[in-house]
Design an enzyme around this catalytic site. Structure first.
Site, PDB file in Angstrom:
ATOM      1  N   GLU A 221      21.066  92.859 -23.371  1.00  0.00           N
ATOM      2  CA  GLU A 221      21.331  93.361 -22.176  1.00  0.00           C
ATOM      3  C   GLU A 221      20.048  93.063 -21.211  1.00  0.00           C
ATOM      4  OE1 GLU A 221      22.976  94.915 -19.290  1.00  0.00           O
ATOM      5  OE2 GLU A 221      24.123  95.362 -21.337  1.00  0.00           O
TER       6      GLU A 221
ATOM      7  N   CYS B   3      24.244  84.075 -22.980  1.00  0.00           N
ATOM      8  CA  CYS B   3      24.438  85.387 -22.431  1.00  0.00           C
ATOM      9  C   CYS B   3      23.738  86.048 -21.503  1.00  0.00           C
ATOM     10  CB  CYS B   3      25.495  86.147 -23.450  1.00  0.00           C
ATOM     11  SG  CYS B   3      26.638  87.256 -22.824  1.00  0.00           S
TER      12      CYS B   3
ATOM     13  N   ILE C 244      31.166  88.137 -24.726  1.00  0.00           N
ATOM     14  CA  ILE C 244      31.009  89.268 -24.850  1.00  0.00           C
ATOM     15  C   ILE C 244      30.327  89.972 -23.412  1.00  0.00           C
ATOM     16  CG2 ILE C 244      30.119  91.634 -26.050  1.00  0.00           C
ATOM     17  CD1 ILE C 244      29.791  89.272 -28.379  1.00  0.00           C
TER      18      ILE C 244
ATOM     19  N   HIS D 282      28.015  83.124 -27.225  1.00  0.00           N
ATOM     20  CA  HIS D 282      27.136  83.459 -28.290  1.00  0.00           C
ATOM     21  C   HIS D 282      27.469  82.492 -29.591  1.00  0.00           C
ATOM     22  CE1 HIS D 282      25.789  87.373 -26.798  1.00  0.00           C
ATOM     23  NE2 HIS D 282      26.888  87.463 -26.278  1.00  0.00           N
TER      24      HIS D 282
ATOM     25  N   GLU E 226      25.370  81.748 -31.629  1.00  0.00           N
ATOM     26  CA  GLU E 226      24.321  82.331 -32.838  1.00  0.00           C
ATOM     27  C   GLU E 226      25.222  83.248 -33.562  1.00  0.00           C
ATOM     28  OE1 GLU E 226      24.274  83.180 -29.503  1.00  0.00           O
ATOM     29  OE2 GLU E 226      23.923  85.326 -29.201  1.00  0.00           O
TER      30      GLU E 226
END
Ligand code: GLN
Length: 199
Positions: A47, A78, A136, A176, A178
């Site tokens: 976030e 992100c 996401i 992402h 990762e």
């Protein structure tokens, strides 16, 4: 070479794991001493408002900004992309970013219907096969300055939206890598961007 992953919030463990798999020394970064020590930085997904606020609270914000501005190779995924952007659309009130990349990003750009989705992406600098990209509540890039190269885009309703961009030592993806077990983007960051910075 020592790579730091900013470990205030978000999926920093996944980045540490991916970097270790690439055979590079990587540490979780939470203090000024650690920020001063590293040769490259990863800003994780999570976030972006929370990460920026925590960086302020712990007195790290200005030093991270300074190091990025003075050429520290940095990769953001992100939320990390948002933190690297000079301009944010749909930002929370008072939301700060470290900046460094001459891009405008739109937070939560893909809207409710495709809040989270996966797509196969071709990315400049990464040899085939396509990357399975996981989004996401992801941002996309709305505007790029002249020094920014678009490495990958996603097509929505006939319009192309950049989701991987590079500006010199700075790399950002909306997705992402990762969390997929495919470390080619991390390898690109280490082998192409960080090596060039050290050379
Ligand atoms: N929507 C988040 C933000 O604005 C980013 C989501 C993510 O990192 N998966 O920070």
């Amino acid at each position: 070479m020592l790579v730091g992953v900013l470990a205030l919030q978000g999926d920093f463990r996944e980045h540490l794991f991916a970097l270790a798999e690439c055979g590079v020394e990587a540490i979780a970064v939470k203090s000024l001493e650690e920020i001063n020590l590293i040769d490259a930085l990863v800003l994780p997904g999570g976030e972006s408002t929370t990460i920026a606020k925590l960086a302020r609270t712990f007195g790290l914000f200005d030093r991270i900004q300074e190091r990025i501005q003075s050429g520290l190779p940095t990769y953001g995924s992100c939320a990390g992309m948002i933190l690297l952007a000079d301009r944010i659309t749909g930002a929370a009130v008072g939301q700060e970013s470290f900046g460094g990349m001459d891009i405008t990003v739109r937070r939560n750009a893909f809207g409710r219907q495709v809040d989270s989705f996966e797509a196969d992406l071709n990315m400049t600098g990464i040899t085939a096969p396509a990357i399975r990209a996981i989004f996401i509540r992801a941002p996309w890039v709305e505007m790029v300055g002249s020094g920014v190269e678009v490495l990958a885009s996603v097509e929505i309703d006939g319009e192309l939206h950049p989701v991987a961009v590079q500006q010199g030592n700075l790399l950002a993806t909306s997705f992402h890598p990762e969390i997929t077990g495919d470390n080619r983007v991390h390898r690109y960051f280490i082998e192409t961007i960080c090596k060039a910075a050290v050379a």
